[in-house]
Write a protein that holds these residues in place. Structure first.
Motif, mmCIF file in Angstrom:
data_model
loop_
_atom_site.group_PDB
_atom_site.id
_atom_site.type_symbol
_atom_site.label_atom_id
_atom_site.label_comp_id
_atom_site.label_asym_id
_atom_site.label_seq_id
_atom_site.Cartn_x
_atom_site.Cartn_y
_atom_site.Cartn_z
ATOM 1 N N ALA A 1 70.723 36.568 38.100
ATOM 2 C CA ALA A 1 71.671 37.685 38.287
ATOM 3 C C ALA A 1 73.075 37.119 38.537
ATOM 4 C CB ALA A 1 71.245 38.548 39.464
ATOM 5 N N LEU A 2 74.075 37.729 37.912
ATOM 6 C CA LEU A 2 75.453 37.248 38.047
ATOM 7 C C LEU A 2 76.014 37.597 39.421
ATOM 8 C CD1 LEU A 2 77.886 35.997 36.451
ATOM 9 C CD2 LEU A 2 78.566 38.347 35.945
ATOM 10 N N LEU A 3 76.396 36.559 40.176
ATOM 11 C CA LEU A 3 77.028 36.776 41.483
ATOM 12 C C LEU A 3 78.534 36.932 41.350
ATOM 13 C CD1 LEU A 3 75.414 34.241 43.974
ATOM 14 C CD2 LEU A 3 75.059 36.711 43.821
ATOM 15 N N GLY A 4 79.124 36.217 40.380
ATOM 16 C CA GLY A 4 80.574 36.257 40.227
ATOM 17 C C GLY A 4 81.043 35.034 39.470
ATOM 18 N N VAL A 5 82.335 34.744 39.619
ATOM 19 C CA VAL A 5 82.916 33.593 38.931
ATOM 20 C C VAL A 5 83.738 32.765 39.916
ATOM 21 C CG1 VAL A 5 83.054 34.712 36.662
ATOM 22 C CG2 VAL A 5 85.006 34.893 38.249
ATOM 23 N N VAL A 6 83.858 31.487 39.618
ATOM 24 C CA VAL A 6 84.794 30.614 40.331
ATOM 25 C C VAL A 6 85.804 30.127 39.303
ATOM 26 C CG1 VAL A 6 85.094 28.528 41.714
ATOM 27 C CG2 VAL A 6 82.985 29.871 41.920
ATOM 28 N N THR A 7 87.082 30.388 39.550
ATOM 29 C CA THR A 7 88.120 29.900 38.639
ATOM 30 C C THR A 7 88.516 28.472 39.034
ATOM 31 O OG1 THR A 7 89.989 30.660 39.973
ATOM 32 C CG2 THR A 7 89.070 32.241 38.381
ATOM 33 N N LEU B 1 82.466 30.468 46.968
ATOM 34 C CA LEU B 1 83.753 30.495 46.265
ATOM 35 C C LEU B 1 83.832 31.604 45.215
ATOM 36 C CD1 LEU B 1 84.170 26.644 45.709
ATOM 37 C CD2 LEU B 1 85.632 28.072 47.157
ATOM 38 N N ALA B 2 82.687 32.232 44.918
ATOM 39 C CA ALA B 2 82.641 33.182 43.793
ATOM 40 C C ALA B 2 83.340 34.489 44.125
ATOM 41 C CB ALA B 2 81.198 33.446 43.394
ATOM 42 N N GLU B 3 84.044 35.032 43.133
ATOM 43 C CA GLU B 3 84.592 36.378 43.252
ATOM 44 C C GLU B 3 83.874 37.267 42.226
ATOM 45 O OE1 GLU B 3 88.802 36.653 41.877
ATOM 46 O OE2 GLU B 3 88.601 34.539 41.446
ATOM 47 N N PRO B 4 83.639 38.533 42.585
ATOM 48 C CA PRO B 4 82.829 39.394 41.715
ATOM 49 C C PRO B 4 83.548 39.766 40.425
ATOM 50 C CG PRO B 4 83.664 40.638 43.593
ATOM 51 C CD PRO B 4 84.058 39.207 43.822
ATOM 52 N N VAL B 5 82.791 39.880 39.335
ATOM 53 C CA VAL B 5 83.310 40.391 38.063
ATOM 54 C C VAL B 5 82.229 41.247 37.418
ATOM 55 C CG1 VAL B 5 84.844 38.436 37.510
ATOM 56 C CG2 VAL B 5 82.451 38.402 36.753
ATOM 57 N N LEU C 1 86.330 25.131 30.521
ATOM 58 C CA LEU C 1 86.244 26.506 31.013
ATOM 59 C C LEU C 1 87.176 26.711 32.198
ATOM 60 C CD1 LEU C 1 82.396 27.135 31.023
ATOM 61 C CD2 LEU C 1 84.055 27.799 29.269
ATOM 62 N N PRO C 2 88.056 27.711 32.145
ATOM 63 C CA PRO C 2 88.922 28.013 33.282
ATOM 64 C C PRO C 2 88.188 28.768 34.388
ATOM 65 C CG PRO C 2 89.339 29.565 31.516
ATOM 66 C CD PRO C 2 88.335 28.571 30.985
ATOM 67 N N LEU C 3 86.956 29.203 34.099
ATOM 68 C CA LEU C 3 86.114 29.793 35.135
ATOM 69 C C LEU C 3 84.650 29.593 34.768
ATOM 70 C CD1 LEU C 3 84.997 32.761 34.020
ATOM 71 C CD2 LEU C 3 87.293 33.476 34.612
ATOM 72 N N VAL C 4 83.805 29.571 35.806
ATOM 73 C CA VAL C 4 82.374 29.310 35.649
ATOM 74 C C VAL C 4 81.625 30.494 36.252
ATOM 75 C CG1 VAL C 4 80.499 27.802 36.437
ATOM 76 C CG2 VAL C 4 82.671 26.806 35.706
#
Lengths: 148, 148
Positions: free
Chosen positions: B132-138, B6-10, B122-125
Motif C-alpha cells: 500500500a502506498l504510504l507517500g513519497v520522499v522527494t 520522511l514520506a508525505e502523502p500523495v 528519480l526526484p521522488l521515491v
C-alpha cells in the motif's frame, strides 16, 4: 514565449565550492537541482544526483544493498561529503547525463526545453545568453505554462 | 529515521487517467514527479519525463532539432498529449528508468532512498507498506533532513 521568458534567476555554484554548499542551495531554494559554472560551461546537478558521490558503487547498482551498508545512517552519508567539492559531484554524474547538454539559448522554444529535460533527465535547464547565465526553467514551470 | 518518517502523502494516478491529469497534478502539487499505480506496482514519472511522449524521437536524440520542428509551440506540444493516457507516459520512459525500482519499503534507510533516487534518476521515491502506498520522499526533503 521562449526560454528567457520562462527563466527564473539563480546563482551558479563554482566547481571549487564545498559539496555541502550544493545541498544547502537545494534546501534553501526549493529548486530541484543546482547549476554549476565550470569554466565557460554550465552543468546542472539534479537533486536526485547530488548524493551520488557519497554512495558506494554496489549500492548504486543495487539500492536494496543500502540496507546492509554497515553505517547506513544520515550521519554516515553526510560525512562522505566532507572534503568533497562541487567538481566531485559533477564528476560523479553518470556518463549519459554528463554527455548531454544542460543548456539552451535564450530564444529556445518550449519544445527544445522539454527535449533537453527529457533527454538528459534534468528537472531544470540552464538558459544562457551569449554564454552568460540568465536563469533556469524547471520542468514544473514549463508544465504550468503549457496548461495555461 | 526511516522512509515512512520522511514520506508525505500523495494520491496516485491510475494508468487509464488522461495524460493531462499528470500535468495538472504536477502543476498543483508542486512536487517534482507523480506516482502511478499500475496493478499492484507503483511507478514514478519525473516531471522531466512527462512530456517525453509528446516529443518526436529525433528531437529526443538531438534537442537542438526542436527548433526546426515546424510547429514547435506550446499548443502543438499540448495537442500531442490529447487522447494519451498515463499508461502512455509510463511506456515512454526510457528503458533504464523503467527497469529500475521506484519504490522502497517503509523501513528503508536514508542510504536506500538516496540510492534509488540516484540510480533511477528519480526526484521522488514511492514508499510502500505491504504493497500500500504510504507517500513519497522527494530528493529535496531527504537533503533537508541530512542537513539537520
Amino acid at each position: 514565449m521562449d526560454a528567457a521568458d520562462l527563466a527564473e534567476p539563480v546563482s551558479p555554484l563554482r566547481t571549487d565550492d564545498a559539496a555541502v554548499a550544493a545541498l544547502r542551495v537545494l534546501a534553501v531554494s526549493g529548486l530541484p537541482g543546482v547549476v554549476v559554472q565550470a569554466g565557460h560551461a554550465y552543468v546542472v546537478i539534479p537533486a536526485s544526483q547530488v548524493l551520488r558521490v557519497a554512495l558506494p558503487r554496489y549500492v548504486l547498482d543495487d539500492p536494496a544493498l543500502g540496507r546492509v551498508w554497515d553505517e547506513s545512517t544520515a550521519d554516515q552519508l553526510a560525512s562522505e561529503l566532507v572534503g568533497r567539492s562541487v567538481a566531485d559531484l559533477v564528476a560523479a554524474l553518470d556518463r549519459h547525463q554528463l554527455g548531454t547538454s544542460h543548456v539552451v539559448d535564450r530564444d529556445a522554444t518550449v519544445v527544445q526545453l522539454a527535449a533537453v529535460m527529457a533527454a538528459a533527465h534534468l528537472p531544470l535547464v540552464a538558459v544562457v545568453d551569449h554564454g552568460a547565465l540568465l536563469g533556469v526553467v524547471t520542468a514544473n514551470r514549463l508544465i504550468r505554462y503549457l496548461l495555461t
